[in-house]
Scaffold this motif. Structure first.
Motif, PDB file in Angstrom:
ATOM      1  N   GLY A   1       0.779  -1.231   0.000  1.00 18.56           N
ATOM      2  CA  GLY A   1       0.000   0.000   0.000  1.00 18.56           C
ATOM      3  C   GLY A   1       0.811   1.281   0.000  1.00 18.56           C
ATOM      4  N   PHE A   2       2.113   1.177  -0.102  1.00 20.84           N
ATOM      5  CA  PHE A   2       2.961   2.367  -0.138  1.00 20.84           C
ATOM      6  C   PHE A   2       3.153   2.789  -1.603  1.00 20.84           C
ATOM      7  N   GLU A   3       2.065   3.276  -2.209  1.00 22.02           N
ATOM      8  CA  GLU A   3       2.066   3.581  -3.636  1.00 22.02           C
ATOM      9  C   GLU A   3       2.995   4.720  -4.030  1.00 22.02           C
ATOM     10  N   THR A   4       3.373   5.551  -3.089  1.00 24.62           N
ATOM     11  CA  THR A   4       4.220   6.703  -3.424  1.00 24.62           C
ATOM     12  C   THR A   4       5.697   6.329  -3.589  1.00 24.62           C
ATOM     13  N   VAL A   5       6.065   5.092  -3.269  1.00 24.44           N
ATOM     14  CA  VAL A   5       7.457   4.660  -3.438  1.00 24.44           C
ATOM     15  C   VAL A   5       7.731   4.512  -4.928  1.00 24.44           C
ATOM     16  N   ARG A   6       8.709   5.271  -5.429  1.00 25.19           N
ATOM     17  CA  ARG A   6       9.039   5.250  -6.855  1.00 25.19           C
ATOM     18  C   ARG A   6      10.313   4.478  -7.158  1.00 25.19           C
ATOM     19  N   SER A   7      11.214   4.373  -6.199  1.00 26.02           N
ATOM     20  CA  SER A   7      12.420   3.575  -6.432  1.00 26.02           C
ATOM     21  C   SER A   7      13.083   3.253  -5.100  1.00 26.02           C
TER      22      SER A   7
END
Length: 84
Positions: free
Chosen positions: A30-36
């Motif tokens: 659910g940590f959708e904001t993690v991009r890399s």
């Protein structure tokens, strides 16, 4: 005496499957904001020397000769004076 905090990470151009796996796991949780994510190594090394420049040279030598694979990894470190 010094405490060396050594951080070793893959170079930006190197594929990081562990980082990709962690990123996918975080997004699945659910940590959708993690991009890399880039995964690396962290080490704490005590250097028995009172001279900061010499201690820094010792840590650089260890990283260059053993701790980091300079072809695919970068490193940085911080030195902190500690009591014996």
């Amino acid at each position: 005496m010094f405490l060396a905090n050594v951080f070793i990470t893959p170079k930006p151009t190197v594929n990081d499957p562990q980082g990709l796996t962690i990123q996918a796991g975080l997004q699945a949780l659910g940590f959708e904001t993690v991009r890399s994510v880039r995964a690396g190594k962290y080490m704490e090394i005590h250097i028995d020397d009172d001279n900061e420049a010499r201690a820094a040279g010792t840590v650089e030598g260890m990283c260059d000769k053993l701790l980091a694979n300079l072809v695919i990894e970068d490193y940085r470190f911080e030195l902190e004076r500690v009591k014996d």
